[in-house]
Design an enzyme around this catalytic site. Structure first.
Site, PDB file in Angstrom:
ATOM      1  N   GLY A  66       0.793  -1.217   0.000  1.00 54.12           N
ATOM      2  CA  GLY A  66       0.000   0.000   0.000  1.00 54.12           C
ATOM      3  C   GLY A  66       0.823   1.263   0.000  1.00 54.12           C
ATOM      4  N   ASP A  87      10.554  -7.447  -1.071  1.00 52.06           N
ATOM      5  CA  ASP A  87       9.217  -7.959  -0.755  1.00 52.06           C
ATOM      6  C   ASP A  87       9.219  -9.439  -1.093  1.00 52.06           C
ATOM      7  OD1 ASP A  87       6.322  -8.506  -0.741  1.00 52.06           O
ATOM      8  OD2 ASP A  87       6.086  -6.326  -0.790  1.00 52.06           O
ATOM      9  N   LYS A 111       5.681  -9.382  -6.251  1.00 56.52           N
ATOM     10  CA  LYS A 111       5.473  -7.931  -6.223  1.00 56.52           C
ATOM     11  C   LYS A 111       6.720  -7.170  -6.675  1.00 56.52           C
ATOM     12  CE  LYS A 111       1.752  -7.570  -2.841  1.00 56.52           C
ATOM     13  NZ  LYS A 111       1.319  -7.023  -1.534  1.00 56.52           N
ATOM     14  N   CYS A 213      -4.231  -4.285   8.572  1.00 56.76           N
ATOM     15  CA  CYS A 213      -5.063  -3.760   7.490  1.00 56.76           C
ATOM     16  C   CYS A 213      -5.986  -4.841   6.942  1.00 56.76           C
ATOM     17  CB  CYS A 213      -4.187  -3.192   6.383  1.00 56.76           C
ATOM     18  SG  CYS A 213      -3.330  -1.662   6.836  1.00 56.76           S
ATOM     19  N   CYS A 365     -13.229 -17.027  12.907  1.00 53.32           N
ATOM     20  CA  CYS A 365     -12.725 -15.771  12.335  1.00 53.32           C
ATOM     21  C   CYS A 365     -12.338 -16.064  10.886  1.00 53.32           C
ATOM     22  CB  CYS A 365     -11.565 -15.218  13.160  1.00 53.32           C
ATOM     23  SG  CYS A 365     -10.111 -16.293  13.221  1.00 53.32           S
TER      24      CYS A 365
END
Length: 407
Positions: A66, A87, A111, A213, A365
């Site tokens: 992000g 990454d 990425k 996030c 969850c």
């Protein structure tokens, strides 16, 4: 803990917050470079010399997510000569809402590879160095030594503390950004000259108290707001113009569209950073359960096919239990198990929601981590009839209903 200062921040630098240029000027600019960067060069504070400093700069961006996505684009557009990317993740469709350097066509690619290709499309004059892998204690200090400046756009506390300590040991400044939902923070940390991340957060928060996030969500454009500030600080530091964020923390509330500034100073009680920790994951994690705790957790777990059977029996009244979804409301709107009641983890652990004791409770969850936390909490508070779904709703989708959307 924030060591706030209403007076002048306690960093070791010039009185007005200015720092000398971090990078010496590089080679003379080519005609193509003069044209490409002309709108920046004509700014008196930058000029040709500043652009040559940018050309000679080596900047490492940690995370092509992000914050890294807009940061990488603007570093390349500004003419930073060498941009490193580290990454270990691959592009996912769910990234594209905010990670604007990637595209639908690069879903499934590393990425680093996706970001490097986009940078080359934007500015082929930039040297892009891909570090496809995870930053860890074995490579951080050495890697940082190859760069002038670090930009940290990571989203977990373990890596943030690792970056801070490695930057201190490598004597490198780094610009840090953080985002969650509508809120963002950004600062410059430089242990050799002022506060570092541990002066802002001496210890990590207890596990589970701050949602990621992926759990709490993020306002996509917030990434550009914070990421662009990070790059602005990088350009200023490289060229030696303006007042840096060393000794200052900027806090953005993008829902109200307000910025506020908090002064930071060094904590004299903190021990100096002399070595990396053996494990930053352990440093930021709750104590590992003992053998009895692991056995108890297994005894109170249920798998997805078994839960499906129980739900089928519950319909005609054959079973009586509550299926409790401990995720956030937004997650439940994307996908949910039929018949589940929403009770977010934070509300249960914070005492805002009291679950009944007279019925069996089955928790779930996304993947099992948060429900295991709530399970342990309830068992500690003498709930006898409570279990959780191992693997969470992802296991349900995989083993019971693959038509449901993942996220």
């Amino acid at each position: 803990m924030i060591h706030a200062s209403e007076a002048k921040p306690g960093y070791r630098g010039n009185d007005d917050g200015r720092q000398p240029a971090l990078v010496v000027p590089g080679d003379q600019l080519l005609p193509e470079e003069l044209l490409r960067y002309s709108r920046q060069i004509i700014i008196p504070e930058i000029g040709v010399t500043g652009q040559r400093r940018l050309k000679n700069a080596r900047v490492l961006v940690i995370g092509a997510g992000g914050l890294g996505a807009p940061a990488l684009l603007y570093l390349a557009a500004a003419g930073v000569g060498t941009v490193g990317i580290i990454d270990d993740d691959v592009v996912d469709l769910g990234n594209l809402q905010r990670q604007v350097i990637h595209s639908t066509h690069t879903v499934g690619q590393p990425k680093t590879e996706s970001a490097a290709a986009r940078i080359k499309e934007l500015n082929p004059l930039v040297n892009v160095v891909e570090h496809h892998g995870r930053l860890d204690v074995s490579n951080a200090v050495e890697l940082f030594g190859h760069y002038d400046l670090i930009l940290d756009g990571t989203d977990n506390f373990a890596t943030r503390y690792l970056v801070n300590d490695a930057a201190a040991l490598a004597s490198k400044p780094y610009i840090w950004g953080s985002i969650l939902r509508f809120d963002g923070q950004v600062s410059l940390f430089w242990d050799a000259k002022g506060p570092n991340y541990r002066d802002l957060y001496p210890v990590p928060p207890p596990p589970g108290t701050v949602p990621s996030c992926a759990e709490g969500g993020v306002f996509g454009v917030l990434c550009a707001q914070i990421g662009s500030v990070m790059v602005a600080e990088a350009i200023k530091l490289i060229t030696g113009v303006g007042r840096s964020l060393l000794g200052r923390l900027l806090v953005l509330d993008s829902l109200q569209m307000t910025w506020r500034e908090v002064g930071l100073r060094e904590d004299p009680d903190l021990a100096p950073i002399t070595a990396l920790l053996p494990s930053y994951d352990d440093f930021c994690s709750a104590p590992a359960p003992d053998a009895a705790g692991i056995q108890r957790l297994a005894a109170h777990s249920i798998d997805a096919p078994e839960l499906a059977t129980l739900l089928a029996r519950r319909g005609p009244g054959g079973e009586d239990f509550l299926l409790v979804d401990v995720r956030e409301a937004g997650e439940a709107e994307i996908v949910s198990i039929p018949g589940a009641l929403l009770a977010p983890r934070g509300a249960i652990l914070g005492g805002e929601i009291d679950l009944p004791r007279d019925r069996e409770i089955i928790l779930h969850c996304k993947s099992g981590g948060r429900s295991a936390e709530v399970l342990a909490y309830l068992l500690e508070h003498d709930y006898a009839r409570v279990r959780h779904l191992a693997g969470g709703i992802l296991a349900w989708i995989n083993d019971v209903d693959p038509t449901l959307p993942g996220y």
